[in-house]
Each structure stands twice: as structure tokens, then as C-alpha cells.
Design an enzyme around this catalytic site. Structure first.
Site, mmCIF file in Angstrom:
data_model
loop_
_atom_site.group_PDB
_atom_site.id
_atom_site.type_symbol
_atom_site.label_atom_id
_atom_site.label_comp_id
_atom_site.label_asym_id
_atom_site.label_seq_id
_atom_site.Cartn_x
_atom_site.Cartn_y
_atom_site.Cartn_z
ATOM 1 N N GLY A 215 35.231 43.705 33.357
ATOM 2 C CA GLY A 215 34.885 43.550 34.765
ATOM 3 C C GLY A 215 36.039 43.933 35.661
ATOM 4 C CG ASN A 216 35.531 45.214 39.328
ATOM 5 O OD1 ASN A 216 35.394 44.519 40.324
ATOM 6 N ND2 ASN A 216 34.556 45.987 38.850
ATOM 7 N NE ARG A 217 43.324 41.631 39.197
ATOM 8 C CZ ARG A 217 43.689 40.643 38.400
ATOM 9 N NH1 ARG A 217 43.185 39.444 38.569
ATOM 10 N NH2 ARG A 217 44.545 40.869 37.434
ATOM 11 C CB SER A 218 35.121 43.726 43.382
ATOM 12 O OG SER A 218 34.453 43.717 44.608
#
Ligand code: C5P
Length: 416
Positions: A215-218
Site C-alpha cells: 500500500g502507500n501512505r495516502s
């Protein structure tokens, strides 16, 4: 805002004595405070104390003062409702929408901000039922403070202590000031009335196995701010929400997705007949080539198998190359970092030309900016990489700045 109408709910915990001091502090600032204790709260601090210090009669049930229909009257007139202490039972009743006393009935009628300050034993605070109730209330927009850590009723100590009255007062006044600011703000012109806008927000998750993902930090804050601002400006908004860390705004349709494939399907479906698609979601460029249906096991002495990645479709580039609707304005976001091969703007220009979106909002990201942060700064480029505008400030300011540019590109009034 001296002279605000505040409802102080008090539920049955030993920390009710701190609510007495909070009441005094709020009264000293010139606020009108109506105290609504639960029956349990009166076991700790009696009615006479609340009545004498607030200057108002005090009831716990909707059957007292019934002529006034007190819960509705309180709900309509309140500028702020504070519950301190909020016990596990009160949180549970509020989360499930019970209305079995005057306080919970009032909680269902208020439209003003609600602040809850939980206080209970650590075990109760950490119980999954309480954790779920707090999450439900927060998702509904209730401001639930975290309790302090420290000495509890007896010899025990841990998280669960009601913050000191001064801290409760500061949180209450901050909410009042914010509510006042929102009320004083001029309403934006409905320049997007009749327009259909699709906004993707959040960050996609690509499963590695049934429990793990890439995933990512958005957080989704910027996309959510655009959706809220577009709805305020009269647009018909569909938010394609990928794993948001913040609640979706009211007044927009929400389609929840998890993976890039789901986000692509949802955006392309929603894009039919849309005037604008804003791709604010952080979409994973790659996904694991395979995602076994069972959890990948750790085997002692054997190194983990490498993860093979395959490329995801570029949804934004596809929307430009193969639009579901040829007249849709396509807007992208590019979170960039500068490096030895070029500045943030240079990378942004190259991306604008490569992706061909009508508008590309470029912002710098790093450990401390862009992701999750409250403030943001974007430079908006057209498909040739030329700067056509800039927006900075809070994510709401950026949202409105971007929508100003979008509205000017759409031209005319309404969707005709
Ligand atoms: O290439 P980059 O990820 O920086 O591009 C960002 C823009 O492209 C964003 O608007 C994002 O939503 C979109 N994007 C996409 N599909 C991908 C990757 C990014 O639509 N696979």
C-alpha cells in the site's frame, strides 16, 4: 464566542467531579451552560451542584420538563455539546443511537459539534467493544478525545483518566471557535451546479496474501477536500474511495474500493457522462504477480521468496487515451520528489506531457510534506507542461483553487 449555548452532558463516572470545574470555567467565560447528567452521574455529583452552578434546572429524563420537549429544545439551541466524562456505557449508547435518557435523546437531536471526553478503567477503554464504539462515533464526526494516562480511581493507573478541566475547556473552546469560523465563512458560489464530478481519493492496496498488502501512505485528505468543496459548489459528486484514513464528506455518493483493478472499474463506470474526473488517489503502479489464497508462511531457516511484481494499468493515462466520455475533463495529481535528474517541477512537466491530462496538479512530497499533512501546495500544469495556476494553503484552499481552474475550463453555467 462568549455567550454560546453549551450543553454539558455528564455520565456516571468518578471523574464527574472534574465536570463541575469545567462547568465553572465555561460559565466564567460567559457561556450559557445547560447540564444534562445521566442518572448514574447523579450518584457521584448531586443535582443541586449542577443547578446552582449552571443557573438552570437539571433533568436526566425526557419525562421531566416534558412540556418543553427539552431534548429537542436543547438540540436546536446548542452551539456545542460536551460529554465529560463519557463512560463506556454512554459511548455504547451514543454509538448505537439509543435515546433512553435525556442526554442520549439530546445527542440524537443536536446538529452542533459534539465533543466527548471518555474516562474509564484501562481495560474498559481498550475493550474491542469500546474501541469499535469510539471508531463509529469518530466516523460520524464526533470529536472523541483520547483519555489521559495516569492514576485512575484506586491504586491502578493507565490510559483512561479524564483530562484536566483546563484541557477539556481548551478542546471545547477550540471546537466552538472552529464552528464559529465555519458559520462566518461566506458560502462558495454554486458555480459547479449541474456538473457531475468523479473524484478518486485514498491509496490502493494490492494483496500479497489474504492478510498482507502493498500500500502507500495516502490518507485521502486532499481528494476528500476536493469532493467536499465540489459538493459545496453545487456539483453532483461521486467519490471513489480507496482505504480512506478520514471520513467521506456529507452530500457525496461514495463507492468504496480496495485495489487498483477495483478503482479502475469504479472510475471508468462513474466517468460515463461525467464533466470532470479528478484522479487524486495514490494508485499502486505495481501489484504482486500472484496473491495466494492462503497466508504466506514463515519457514524456519528458509529465506522468504522474492515478491514478483507486475505493472498496473495507468488509469489516468487510459482515461485520456480511451475516455468513457470524450468531453470529460481529466485532472491528475502528481506527488513528486526532486532528485539529481530534475526538480519537482521538471518531473511534473514530463509527467504532464506523458499522461496528457487536461490538468495535472503537481506537489512535492517527502517525509514531512504532502502525505497526510494538513497543508499542501500544488502547481497546476496543462497537457503541454505549461503552468496554468497554483494553489496553496490548507487542503481545502487547494481544493477550491483547483476547482476554480476546473470551473474556468468548463466554462458556461450548469451542465447544459
Ligand atoms: O505516475 P504517478 O503515479 O505519479 O501519477 C499520478 C497520477 O496518475 C495520479 O492522478 C494518479 O491517480 C494517477 N495514476 C493512475 N494509475 C496508476 C498510477 C497513477 O491513474 N497506475
Amino acid at each position: 464566542m462568549p455567550g454560546a449555548h453549551i450543553v454539558l452532558g455528564v455520565s456516571g463516572g468518578i471523574a464527574a467531579y472534574k465536570a463541575v470545574l469545567l462547568l465553572r470555567l465555561l460559565r466564567e467565560r460567559g457561556h450559557d451552560v445547560r447540564v444534562v447528567p445521566t442518572a448514574g452521574a447523579l450518584e457521584f455529583v448531586g443535582k443541586a451542584t449542577w443547578e446552582a452552578l449552571s443557573g438552570h434546572p437539571v433533568h436526566t429524563s425526557v419525562f421531566e420538563g416534558a412540556a418543553e420537549v427539552e431534548h429537542v429544545m436543547l438540540g436546536r439551541s446548542a452551539d456545542l455539546l460536551v460529554v465529560a466524562p463519557a463512560t463506556a456505557d454512554l459511548l455504547s449508547r451514543a454509538a448505537t443511537g439509543r435515546a433512553d435518557d435525556l442526554l442520549t435523546a439530546t445527542l440524537l437531536t443536536v446538529t452542533c459539534p459534539v465533543l466527548m471526553a471518555p474516562a474509564m478503567h484501562t481495560e474498559m477503554w481498550q475493550h474491542p467493544a469500546t474501541v469499535a464504539n469510539v471508531a463509529t462515533l469518530r466516523a460520524r464526526g464526533v470529536h472523541v478525545m483520547d483519555p489521559d494516562s495516569g492514576r485512575l480511581t484506586g491504586q491502578d493507573s493507565g490510559p483512561g483518566r479524564l483530562p484536566e478541566p483546563e484541557a477539556l475547556e481548551a478542546a471545547a473552546l477550540a471546537l466552538l471557535a472552529r464552528a464559529e469560523g465555519v458559520a462566518a465563512e461566506p458560502k462558495p458560489a454554486p458555480d459547479l451546479a449541474g456538473r457531475r464530478i468523479v473524484i478518486s481519493a485514498g491509496g490502493t492496496r494490492e494483496p500479497l496474501d489474504p492478510v498482507r498488502f502493498l500500500g502507500n501512505r495516502s490518507s485521502g485528505r486532499q481528494g476528500v477536500a476536493i469532493a467536499a468543496a465540489a459538493a459545496q459548489r453545487g456539483a453532483d459528486v461521486e467519490l471513489v474511495a480507496a482505504n480512506l484514513a478520514v471520513p467521506a464528506p456529507p452530500g457525496v455518493r461514495v463507492t468504496g474500493v480496495e485495489t487498483t483493478a477495483q478503482l479502475r472499474d469504479a472510475v471508468r463506470r462513474a466517468a460515463r457522462g461525467a464533466d470532470v474526473v479528478v484522479m487524486a488517489a495514490a494508485v499502486a503502479d505495481f501489484r504482486p504477480a500472484t496473491a495466494p489464497g492462503v497466508k504466506i508462511k514463515k519457514v524456519a531457516g528458509r529465506p522468504p521468496a522474492p515478491i514478483e511484481l507486475v505493472e498496473n494499468p495507468d488509469i489516468l493515462a487510459e482515461l485520456v487515451a480511451d475516455p468513457p466520455d470524450a468531453r470529460t475533463l481529466v485532472v491528475g495529481f502528481a506527488a513528486e520528489t526532486g532528485d539529481e535528474t530534475g526538480s519537482v517541477l521538471e518531473h511534473g512537466r514530463a509527467k504532464a506531457r506523458r499522461k496528457g491530462a487536461s490538468l495535472l496538479a503537481v506537489n512535492e512530497v517527502g517525509p514531512a510534506v504532502g502525505f497526510g499533512d494538513v497543508a499542501n501546495q500544488v502547481t497546476v500544469l496543462d497537457a503541454n507542461g505549461e503552468i496554468v495556476g497554483e494553489a496553496s494553503g490548507t487542503k481545502d484552499d487547494v481544493a477550491h483553487g483547483l476547482l476554480d481552474l476546473i470551473a474556468s475550463r468548463l466554462g458556461g453555467v450548469g451542465g447544459a
